[in-house]
Write a protein that holds these residues in place. Structure first.
Motif, PDB file in Angstrom:
ATOM      1  N   ASN A   1       0.821  -1.210   0.000  1.00  0.00           N
ATOM      2  CA  ASN A   1       0.000   0.000   0.000  1.00  0.00           C
ATOM      3  C   ASN A   1       0.860   1.267   0.000  1.00  0.00           C
ATOM      4  O   ASN A   1       0.502   2.267  -0.631  1.00  0.00           O
ATOM      5  CB  ASN A   1      -0.934  -0.011   1.214  1.00  0.00           C
ATOM      6  CG  ASN A   1      -2.020  -1.067   1.091  1.00  0.00           C
ATOM      7  OD1 ASN A   1      -2.445  -1.399  -0.022  1.00  0.00           O
ATOM      8  ND2 ASN A   1      -2.474  -1.605   2.217  1.00  0.00           N
ATOM      9  N   LEU A   2       1.985   1.218   0.709  1.00  0.00           N
ATOM     10  CA  LEU A   2       2.900   2.365   0.676  1.00  0.00           C
ATOM     11  C   LEU A   2       3.469   2.563  -0.729  1.00  0.00           C
ATOM     12  O   LEU A   2       3.651   3.700  -1.186  1.00  0.00           O
ATOM     13  CB  LEU A   2       4.026   2.166   1.681  1.00  0.00           C
ATOM     14  CG  LEU A   2       3.656   2.382   3.154  1.00  0.00           C
ATOM     15  CD1 LEU A   2       4.784   1.925   4.062  1.00  0.00           C
ATOM     16  CD2 LEU A   2       3.317   3.847   3.422  1.00  0.00           C
ATOM     17  N   GLN A   3       3.751   1.484  -1.423  1.00  0.00           N
ATOM     18  CA  GLN A   3       4.225   1.602  -2.801  1.00  0.00           C
ATOM     19  C   GLN A   3       3.164   2.257  -3.686  1.00  0.00           C
ATOM     20  O   GLN A   3       3.481   3.106  -4.529  1.00  0.00           O
ATOM     21  CB  GLN A   3       4.608   0.227  -3.354  1.00  0.00           C
ATOM     22  CG  GLN A   3       5.874  -0.340  -2.739  1.00  0.00           C
ATOM     23  CD  GLN A   3       6.274  -1.678  -3.331  1.00  0.00           C
ATOM     24  OE1 GLN A   3       5.507  -2.314  -4.048  1.00  0.00           O
ATOM     25  NE2 GLN A   3       7.485  -2.117  -3.037  1.00  0.00           N
TER      26      GLN A   3
ATOM     27  N   ILE B   1      -0.165  10.064   3.979  1.00  0.00           N
ATOM     28  CA  ILE B   1      -0.173   8.751   3.332  1.00  0.00           C
ATOM     29  C   ILE B   1      -1.597   8.211   3.241  1.00  0.00           C
ATOM     30  O   ILE B   1      -2.001   7.658   2.219  1.00  0.00           O
ATOM     31  CB  ILE B   1       0.751   7.774   4.086  1.00  0.00           C
ATOM     32  CG1 ILE B   1       2.214   8.198   3.878  1.00  0.00           C
ATOM     33  CG2 ILE B   1       0.538   6.337   3.625  1.00  0.00           C
ATOM     34  CD1 ILE B   1       3.221   7.411   4.678  1.00  0.00           C
ATOM     35  N   ASP B   2      -2.393   8.383   4.282  1.00  0.00           N
ATOM     36  CA  ASP B   2      -3.792   7.919   4.257  1.00  0.00           C
ATOM     37  C   ASP B   2      -4.580   8.628   3.160  1.00  0.00           C
ATOM     38  O   ASP B   2      -5.405   8.012   2.474  1.00  0.00           O
ATOM     39  CB  ASP B   2      -4.467   8.142   5.611  1.00  0.00           C
ATOM     40  CG  ASP B   2      -3.962   7.176   6.674  1.00  0.00           C
ATOM     41  OD1 ASP B   2      -3.398   6.124   6.300  1.00  0.00           O
ATOM     42  OD2 ASP B   2      -4.125   7.467   7.869  1.00  0.00           O
ATOM     43  N   GLU B   3      -4.346   9.922   3.011  1.00  0.00           N
ATOM     44  CA  GLU B   3      -5.036  10.668   1.953  1.00  0.00           C
ATOM     45  C   GLU B   3      -4.616  10.179   0.568  1.00  0.00           C
ATOM     46  O   GLU B   3      -5.446  10.037  -0.337  1.00  0.00           O
ATOM     47  CB  GLU B   3      -4.743  12.160   2.088  1.00  0.00           C
ATOM     48  CG  GLU B   3      -5.436  12.833   3.263  1.00  0.00           C
ATOM     49  CD  GLU B   3      -5.016  14.281   3.423  1.00  0.00           C
ATOM     50  OE1 GLU B   3      -5.896  15.129   3.618  1.00  0.00           O
ATOM     51  OE2 GLU B   3      -3.791  14.563   3.351  1.00  0.00           O
ATOM     52  N   LEU B   4      -3.333   9.883   0.412  1.00  0.00           N
ATOM     53  CA  LEU B   4      -2.853   9.371  -0.868  1.00  0.00           C
ATOM     54  C   LEU B   4      -3.472   8.014  -1.179  1.00  0.00           C
ATOM     55  O   LEU B   4      -3.866   7.739  -2.319  1.00  0.00           O
ATOM     56  CB  LEU B   4      -1.327   9.251  -0.854  1.00  0.00           C
ATOM     57  CG  LEU B   4      -0.542  10.560  -0.906  1.00  0.00           C
ATOM     58  CD1 LEU B   4       0.924  10.312  -0.584  1.00  0.00           C
ATOM     59  CD2 LEU B   4      -0.671  11.210  -2.283  1.00  0.00           C
TER      60      LEU B   4
ATOM     61  N   ALA C   1       9.186  -0.462   4.797  1.00  0.00           N
ATOM     62  CA  ALA C   1       8.144   0.561   4.962  1.00  0.00           C
ATOM     63  C   ALA C   1       8.767   1.916   5.281  1.00  0.00           C
ATOM     64  O   ALA C   1       8.276   2.956   4.831  1.00  0.00           O
ATOM     65  CB  ALA C   1       7.179   0.140   6.069  1.00  0.00           C
ATOM     66  N   THR C   2       9.857   1.901   6.024  1.00  0.00           N
ATOM     67  CA  THR C   2      10.532   3.155   6.380  1.00  0.00           C
ATOM     68  C   THR C   2      11.089   3.841   5.143  1.00  0.00           C
ATOM     69  O   THR C   2      10.904   5.048   4.950  1.00  0.00           O
ATOM     70  CB  THR C   2      11.665   2.881   7.384  1.00  0.00           C
ATOM     71  OG1 THR C   2      11.118   2.264   8.548  1.00  0.00           O
ATOM     72  CG2 THR C   2      12.365   4.166   7.768  1.00  0.00           C
ATOM     73  N   ASP C   3      11.769   3.081   4.295  1.00  0.00           N
ATOM     74  CA  ASP C   3      12.346   3.655   3.087  1.00  0.00           C
ATOM     75  C   ASP C   3      11.278   4.277   2.191  1.00  0.00           C
ATOM     76  O   ASP C   3      11.445   5.379   1.657  1.00  0.00           O
ATOM     77  CB  ASP C   3      13.084   2.585   2.276  1.00  0.00           C
ATOM     78  CG  ASP C   3      14.395   2.170   2.908  1.00  0.00           C
ATOM     79  OD1 ASP C   3      14.778   2.745   3.946  1.00  0.00           O
ATOM     80  OD2 ASP C   3      15.045   1.252   2.358  1.00  0.00           O
ATOM     81  N   ILE C   4      10.196   3.553   2.013  1.00  0.00           N
ATOM     82  CA  ILE C   4       9.158   4.025   1.094  1.00  0.00           C
ATOM     83  C   ILE C   4       8.424   5.230   1.684  1.00  0.00           C
ATOM     84  O   ILE C   4       8.105   6.189   0.967  1.00  0.00           O
ATOM     85  CB  ILE C   4       8.190   2.876   0.742  1.00  0.00           C
ATOM     86  CG1 ILE C   4       8.978   1.741   0.077  1.00  0.00           C
ATOM     87  CG2 ILE C   4       7.082   3.358  -0.194  1.00  0.00           C
ATOM     88  CD1 ILE C   4       8.216   0.446  -0.057  1.00  0.00           C
ATOM     89  N   SER C   5       8.195   5.202   2.987  1.00  0.00           N
ATOM     90  CA  SER C   5       7.578   6.359   3.639  1.00  0.00           C
ATOM     91  C   SER C   5       8.451   7.597   3.490  1.00  0.00           C
ATOM     92  O   SER C   5       7.954   8.707   3.233  1.00  0.00           O
ATOM     93  CB  SER C   5       7.339   6.063   5.124  1.00  0.00           C
ATOM     94  OG  SER C   5       6.421   5.005   5.284  1.00  0.00           O
ATOM     95  N   ASN C   6       9.765   7.419   3.639  1.00  0.00           N
ATOM     96  CA  ASN C   6      10.687   8.547   3.472  1.00  0.00           C
ATOM     97  C   ASN C   6      10.653   9.080   2.045  1.00  0.00           C
ATOM     98  O   ASN C   6      10.718  10.295   1.817  1.00  0.00           O
ATOM     99  CB  ASN C   6      12.113   8.128   3.829  1.00  0.00           C
ATOM    100  CG  ASN C   6      12.302   7.920   5.326  1.00  0.00           C
ATOM    101  OD1 ASN C   6      11.519   8.425   6.136  1.00  0.00           O
ATOM    102  ND2 ASN C   6      13.325   7.181   5.696  1.00  0.00           N
TER     103      ASN C   6
END
Length: 507
Positions: A32-34, A87-90, A71-76
């Motif tokens: 989901n982060l991706q 992120i939730d809005e995206l 998850a940390t890398d992608i969030s950054n």
């Protein structure tokens, strides 16, 4: 209830979609982060300067299958790209309100093509080669896909993506050969020595160069794994006496091979699998690769310090032998051009009757044993052209040669598929043909991830027809889009070896 939805790779669950966790090993949270990172990149594309365009290329590469599990890398990366939405809005954002399955299928085809193209652009950038037109295309296309367009406009975009894919592959080919020389015929050792080693996997030749240079007086030997095998074909790397050979096979065998290697492992790009505890303390990541709990080598001012790997490797046991002997490769377009007269004479004499492009990606499914059996079943007057890790299905079979021309001509990495295009076009010219489809060439290509998608789109743009891909067609193609590709390009998939040999008129 679905926790995620991903169908970008060939091994997606039931050839439909992964909806709980990825078959590749990524969690639904990472998946989901991706998705959120892709949406952030699309929103950022509307006001992207060059720095942001390069960030977008990095983002797309990060989301290729088996590249980044963190998850940390992608969030950054999301934070670096677009800070106006959480992120939730995206995740809840619908880019296009009026959903149409066929249009969506074409949008996915383009996005996955852009991911593959971004991998090539990233590697070229590492070597100082840039193309502003391609940077603009990636960014502008992401923005374009957020807007409503006709089916015909999306089809035209698919073709343009293929055209830009050809340019991206040419750019990377020029970068690699300018920096390291044209690949040449090379016999690569697949045994082991008695010294400790570092195993380098992935695709990044610039990382390879830095590692070889920094380790040359250390007493540690360097081995390639999977898609790094073709590094042995480049003249620039042959000066390093401690460049020992290749260890193992395709990416999906790494969990057992990394255990038996005993030494340190460096993952430079995608093709990482979930890491086992038995070698977790010996594996490092760099570049776009990410996996929580592993040590990461950062780039500082264009340089990377591999001292930690080298010092740790000195304390390790030598690799355990899993193969012996050697394999031959280095048949990129310049080398094949040098052999062109010999090849043409063999064709005219009837000694070579078919060229089979049997390249692409390997994978875990037992259905891929088809490619080994297909190679074994080919008559002795046929030559295999390959690039990518699919070659591990047959490159160790010792299929012989035709008048000194090996029956398996390995051009290199999946990144080197451009060589197969150039070889086909040069053969067309040499035989005085008007159409590349008049050549005695069969395209039977295995795919796994998104770099294979941009190669396919490039081939279609160049007018190549009758391509068969397998083991399955992409799950993201709707029946209507599949039918379009069948009718326009005669795109097909595989069946049995016997049936396909008859279909391709190989006897």
């Amino acid at each position: 209830m679905e926790k995620m939805f991903c169908y970008q790779c060939q091994e997606t669950l039931k050839n439909e979609a992964c909806t709980n966790n990825g078959v590749c090993g990524k969690t639904y949270q990472v998946a989901n982060l991706q998705d959120a990172l892709i949406k952030a990149s699309q929103l950022a594309s509307f006001k992207a300067d060059k720095e942001m365009k390069l960030q977008i290329i990095h983002n797309l590469f990060m989301t290729i299958t088996n590249a980044n599990f963190s998850a940390t890398d992608i969030s950054n990366a999301i934070t670096k790209t677009y800070q106006d939405k959480s992120i939730d809005e995206l995740l809840s954002l619908e880019m296009i309100e009026n959903f149409d399955a066929d249009k969506h299928s074409l949008q996915e085809l383009v996005i996955y093509g852009l991911k593959g193209m971004s991998a090539y652009l990233y590697h070229a950038l590492q070597l100082g080669f840039e193309n502003e037109e391609l940077f603009d295309f990636v960014s502008d296309t992401l923005g374009y896909l957020t807007q409503e367009h006709s089916l015909e406009e999306y089809i035209a975009l698919v073709d343009k993506t293929g055209a830009m894919g050809v340019k991206a592959m040419e750019l990377l080919d020029r970068a690699n050969t300018s920096k390291y020389g044209n690949p040449e015929i090379t016999e690569v050792n697949i045994g082991v020595g008695d010294k400790p080693g570092i195993l380098i996997s992935g695709h990044d030749l610039h990382d390879m160069e830095m590692l070889l240079e920094q380790s040359k007086d250390s007493g540690v030997e360097i081995y390639t794994h999977s898609e790094m095998l073709p590094a042995h074909y480049y003249p620039a790397f042959k000066k390093y006496k401690h460049f020992r050979g290749n260890y193992g096979g395709a990416w999906w065998q790494q969990q057992s091979e990394f255990e038996s290697f005993n030494g340190v492992i460096l993952m430079t790009t995608n093709c990482l699998m979930p890491v086992r505890e038995s070698y977790k303390d010996r594996i490092y990541t760099t570049g776009v690769v990410g996996y929580d709990g592993l040590k990461h080598i950062e780039e500082v001012n264009g340089k990377k310090d591999f001292t930690p790997l080298i010092e740790q490797a000195k304390k390790c046991q030598p690799p355990k032998a899993i193969d012996n002997g050697s394999i031959i490769g280095g048949f990129a377009h310049a080398q094949v051009s040098a052999l062109q007269d010999k090849v043409i004479d063999a064709v005219k004499a009837g000694k070579i009757k078919k060229f089979i492009v049997l390249g692409g990606c390997d994978g875990r499914h037992t259905s891929r044993e088809y490619y080994t059996e297909f190679a074994k079943a080919l008559p002795k007057d046929s030559v295999i052209l390959t690039a990518g890790c699919a070659k591990y299905r047959y490159i160790k079979l010792n299929l012989g040669d035709i008048d000194g021309i090996p029956r398996v001509l390995d051009a290199g990495q999946c990144n080197d598929s451009y060589s197969l295009v150039v070889i086909a076009l040069k053969l067309k010219e040499a035989f005085g043909l008007a159409d590349v489809n008049e050549l005695p060439i069969v395209y039977n290509i295995a795919w796994y991830e998104q770099k294979a998608i941009i190669v396919l789109l490039a081939l279609l743009h160049l007018g190549v027809k009758n391509i068969h891909i397998g083991p399955t067609l992409p799950a993201f193609l709707t029946p209507n889009i599949t039918q379009y590709l069948v009718e326009k390009f005669n795109l097909g998939t595989i069946s049995s070896v016997k049936e396909d040999l008859e279909l391709f008129k190989i006897s």
